[in-house]
Every structure is written in structure tokens, then in C-alpha cells.
Design a protein around this motif. Structure first.
Motif, PDB file in Angstrom:
ATOM      1  N   ARG A   2      -5.228  -8.846   0.286  1.00 24.88           N
ATOM      2  CA  ARG A   2      -5.711  -7.486   0.477  1.00 24.88           C
ATOM      3  C   ARG A   2      -4.588  -6.697   1.156  1.00 24.88           C
ATOM      4  N   PHE A   3      -4.045  -5.723   0.433  1.00 25.87           N
ATOM      5  CA  PHE A   3      -2.907  -4.943   0.903  1.00 25.87           C
ATOM      6  C   PHE A   3      -3.374  -3.517   1.159  1.00 25.87           C
ATOM      7  N   VAL A   4      -3.272  -3.077   2.411  1.00 31.67           N
ATOM      8  CA  VAL A   4      -3.782  -1.772   2.817  1.00 31.67           C
ATOM      9  C   VAL A   4      -2.622  -0.905   3.296  1.00 31.67           C
ATOM     10  N   ILE A   5      -2.498   0.283   2.724  1.00 32.41           N
ATOM     11  CA  ILE A   5      -1.542   1.276   3.205  1.00 32.41           C
ATOM     12  C   ILE A   5      -2.286   2.216   4.144  1.00 32.41           C
ATOM     13  N   VAL A   6      -1.850   2.264   5.389  1.00 36.08           N
ATOM     14  CA  VAL A   6      -2.464   3.127   6.396  1.00 36.08           C
ATOM     15  C   VAL A   6      -1.571   4.341   6.579  1.00 36.08           C
ATOM     16  N   GLY A  25      -7.392  -9.422  11.855  1.00 33.27           N
ATOM     17  CA  GLY A  25      -6.672 -10.521  11.221  1.00 33.27           C
ATOM     18  C   GLY A  25      -5.623 -10.124  10.219  1.00 33.27           C
ATOM     19  N   TYR A  26      -5.249  -8.846  10.185  1.00 31.08           N
ATOM     20  CA  TYR A  26      -4.219  -8.379   9.260  1.00 31.08           C
ATOM     21  C   TYR A  26      -2.824  -8.542   9.861  1.00 31.08           C
ATOM     22  N   SER A  52      -2.486 -13.282   3.840  1.00 31.47           N
ATOM     23  CA  SER A  52      -3.416 -12.895   2.777  1.00 31.47           C
ATOM     24  C   SER A  52      -3.998 -11.506   3.010  1.00 31.47           C
ATOM     25  N   LYS A  53      -3.825 -10.990   4.243  1.00 34.59           N
ATOM     26  CA  LYS A  53      -4.266  -9.632   4.556  1.00 34.59           C
ATOM     27  C   LYS A  53      -3.100  -8.906   5.225  1.00 34.59           C
ATOM     28  N   VAL A  54      -2.616  -7.856   4.559  1.00 34.34           N
ATOM     29  CA  VAL A  54      -1.444  -7.128   5.038  1.00 34.34           C
ATOM     30  C   VAL A  54      -1.766  -5.641   5.128  1.00 34.34           C
ATOM     31  N   ALA A  55      -1.361  -5.011   6.231  1.00 36.68           N
ATOM     32  CA  ALA A  55      -1.533  -3.572   6.404  1.00 36.68           C
ATOM     33  C   ALA A  55      -0.187  -2.950   6.738  1.00 36.68           C
ATOM     34  N   LEU A  56       0.120  -1.862   6.073  1.00 34.22           N
ATOM     35  CA  LEU A  56       1.409  -1.207   6.254  1.00 34.22           C
ATOM     36  C   LEU A  56       1.197   0.256   6.627  1.00 34.22           C
ATOM     37  N   VAL A 155     -14.303  -5.270   7.454  1.00 29.53           N
ATOM     38  CA  VAL A 155     -14.958  -6.523   7.856  1.00 29.53           C
ATOM     39  C   VAL A 155     -16.277  -6.681   7.111  1.00 29.53           C
ATOM     40  N   GLU A 156     -17.177  -5.707   7.272  1.00 26.35           N
ATOM     41  CA  GLU A 156     -18.467  -5.790   6.596  1.00 26.35           C
ATOM     42  C   GLU A 156     -18.342  -5.472   5.109  1.00 26.35           C
ATOM     43  N   GLN A 157     -17.301  -4.711   4.738  1.00 20.71           N
ATOM     44  CA  GLN A 157     -17.015  -4.347   3.356  1.00 20.71           C
ATOM     45  C   GLN A 157     -18.200  -3.659   2.676  1.00 20.71           C
ATOM     46  N   VAL A 158     -18.821  -2.731   3.416  1.00 16.97           N
ATOM     47  CA  VAL A 158     -19.901  -1.946   2.819  1.00 16.97           C
ATOM     48  C   VAL A 158     -19.302  -0.766   2.077  1.00 16.97           C
ATOM     49  N   LYS A 159     -20.079  -0.177   1.198  1.00 18.17           N
ATOM     50  CA  LYS A 159     -19.627   1.006   0.479  1.00 18.17           C
ATOM     51  C   LYS A 159     -19.413   2.138   1.478  1.00 18.17           C
ATOM     52  N   TYR A 160     -18.263   2.809   1.381  1.00 18.63           N
ATOM     53  CA  TYR A 160     -17.930   3.846   2.346  1.00 18.63           C
ATOM     54  C   TYR A 160     -17.798   5.186   1.638  1.00 18.63           C
ATOM     55  N   SER A 161     -18.408   6.229   2.222  1.00 18.69           N
ATOM     56  CA  SER A 161     -18.499   7.512   1.534  1.00 18.69           C
ATOM     57  C   SER A 161     -17.441   8.523   1.960  1.00 18.69           C
TER      58      SER A 161
END
Length: 285
Positions: A2-6, A25-26, A52-56, A155-161
Motif C-alpha cells: 500500500r503506497f500512499v502519497i501524502v 506501521g507505515y 509493505s506499507k509506504v507513505a511518501l 486502519v479501519e479502511q471504511v469508505k471515506y466521503s
């Protein structure tokens, strides 16, 4: 992986969000030169385990033009690397206030006005914002509110609006909140102020709430009110709104508005789709 660009506006909370992702844990990196972003993404894809979890974190310190921003995303798309974009937003007034409080310079206005730097930054990041998976507007948020929303997504991975709602009670005698988007007047409901045993209590107390709801008028209003809110919220989301302040007022902001605002807050929170916080502006005035 899971790769997240912040990314997002300077002063909107990007560094705080990265620290929270690290707590989740990223593996986090901030402000890498653009040529290294592709390499980090490729590395994370090939690696396993702790990577396995990366945030940039990326912002206008490394992105200098709209073309550089869209070019980076296009390159990632062409490699087939899956990524998500978390965009931190805030209104101009909130950003200016934060810069003045911290006495820091905006990265694009070191020799000029903060508002001009903010304007330039919005232009540079416009395409990134358009392509963002999650937009969090921190204008009305406390740090704990941001953590709650981050926890929902990562974490909870709920749908976000992408809509964060502030439900705010207030007293008309102290003025209508200037940042309110919707204002509801509940002064037509039974007033506990005139009951000696309830006068010094608040709408958070059960006996005050029972008094407000006595006779069924509050319950009838609440049903119609909730139906209206349930209709409006998804349409605000479709319109692209990221921040909504719903103000609920009575005379002094201590009894009726507090009880009804708390009820609306629980209703919205139960939907899980929206970020929401509750604030009682005048409860102890």
C-alpha cells in the motif's frame, strides 16, 4: 504494497499525518527529490514485510510547477504502480493564522505575503488535488480529529466521503457563528431555563434533555431534521465540499441547542461515512 502519497497545502497538517501513518506501521519518507519518488515506489513494490506499507510526503518544496506535479503522477501511472493520494486541505484564513502563530514563513512567500504564497501553492497542486483519493480539510479539526479520520481510512479502511462536519451549538444572544454553513434555530422547543431545578444544568444532562423532548415536538422536529441532513450530505459530497459547519442555536446556547446538537452528532456519527466532531460554543457562558 500500500503506497500512499501524502501531500496538500503547507500548514494543513501533512507532517502530522505522516507521523500518524508511521504510528500505523507505515515506512514514511518526506520531501524526497522527484527523481527518487519512482525508485521508492518501485522498491516498496519489490520489497516485502516491513516495507509493505509506504507513505511518501510531497509538497511544493520538491514540486515547483503544475507540470511537475502531473508529470510525477503520470509516470507512476505508466509503471502500473498502485498508489493512493491523501491531500490535506485548509482554508486561507486557517493557514494564515497557523503561520502567524508559529512565526514560520510559507515556502513560496519567504520574501512576500503569506496569502500570495498560498495562492501560488493552490495553482501548483490543483491537479494533485483533483486526482486525490482522500481530501481531509483540517480547517476546523483538532489533532485528535485528524487521527480519527486517518484511522478510518488507513486502519479501519471504511469508505471515506472527504466531508468533515462540525456540529456546533451556540446562543443567539452571543451572535451567530461566522463560519456556519447551515444554521438551525431551536428556540421553539420547551426551555429548561425556566425550570429552577434545570436552570444551571446543561443539555448534556439527561433530565434537561428529557424536558426538551417532553411533549413530542422535539422528536417530530428531529425526524424531519435528520431527513433533511441525510438528503443534503451526499449532495454536498458530490458538489466537492470538504468542510461543513452545522450550527444549532437557542437563546443562551446552554440547554436546547446543546441537547439537539448532541443528538444530530450521534446521528451523523452512526453513518460512519462522514468525519464529524461536536462543539458547544456557549455552554458555560
Amino acid at each position: 504494497m500500500r503506497f500512499v502519497i501524502v501531500t496538500g497545502m503547507s500548514g494543513a497538517g501533512k507532517s502530522t499525518a505522516l507521523k500518524m501513518l508511521e504510528d500505523f506501521g507505515y515506512f514514511c519518507a518526506d520531501n524526497l527529490p522527484l527523481p527518487l519518488v519512482d525508485k521508492l515506489a518501485s522498491f516498496g513494490t519489490a520489497a516485502s514485510g516491513e516495507y509493505s506499507k509506504v507513505a511518501l510526503g510531497i509538497d511544493v518544496r520538491s514540486i515547483h510547477t503544475p507540470e511537475e506535479a502531473s508529470g510525477l503522477l503520470d509516470r507512476l501511472d505508466s509503471t502500473g504502480i498502485r498508489y493512493e493520494i491523501l491531500y490535506l486541505e485548509a482554508d486561507d484564513d486557517s493557514l494564515i493564522r497557523r503561520y502567524k502563530e508559529t512565526r514560520r514563513s510559507h515556502p513560496l512567500s519567504r520574501d512576500g505575503r503569506i496569502d500570495e504564497g498560498i495562492r501560488k501553492e493552490r495553482v501548483i497542486l490543483a491537479e494533485v488535488r483533483r486526482r486525490a483519493d482522500y481530501i481531509i480539510d483540517t480547517s476546523q479539526m483538532l489533532t485528535r480529529d485528524l487521527r480519527t479520520e486517518m484511522n478510518k481510512i488507513f486502519v479501519e479502511q471504511v469508505k471515506y466521503s472527504n466531508l468533515f462536519i462540525t456540529v456546533l451549538s451556540f446562543g443567539f444572544k452571543y451572535g451567530i457563528p461566522v463560519d456556519a454553513d447551515l444554521v438551525f434555530d431551536v428556540r421553539f422547543l420547551p426551555n429548561p431555563y425556566y425550570a429552577d431545578e434545570l436552570k444551571r444544568k446543561t443539555g448534556l444532562d439527561k433530565d434537561v434533555r428529557d424536558y426538551v423532548y417532553n411533549g413530542g415536538l422535539a422528536a417530530s422536529f428531529e425526524k424531519k431534521w435528520f431527513d433533511l441532513i441525510d438528503f443534503l450530505l451526499p449532495n454536498y459530497v458530490n458538489e466537492g465540499k470538504t468542510q461543513l459547519v452545522i450550527a444549532v442555536g437557542c437563546t443562551g446556547g446552554r440547554h436546547r441547542s446543546v441537547a439537539m446538537a448532541a443528538s444530530l452528532y450521534e446521528h451523523i456519527r452512526g453513518r460512519m461515512t462522514y468525519g464529524v466532531r461536536l462543539d458547544h460554543r456557549d455552554i458555560y457562558r
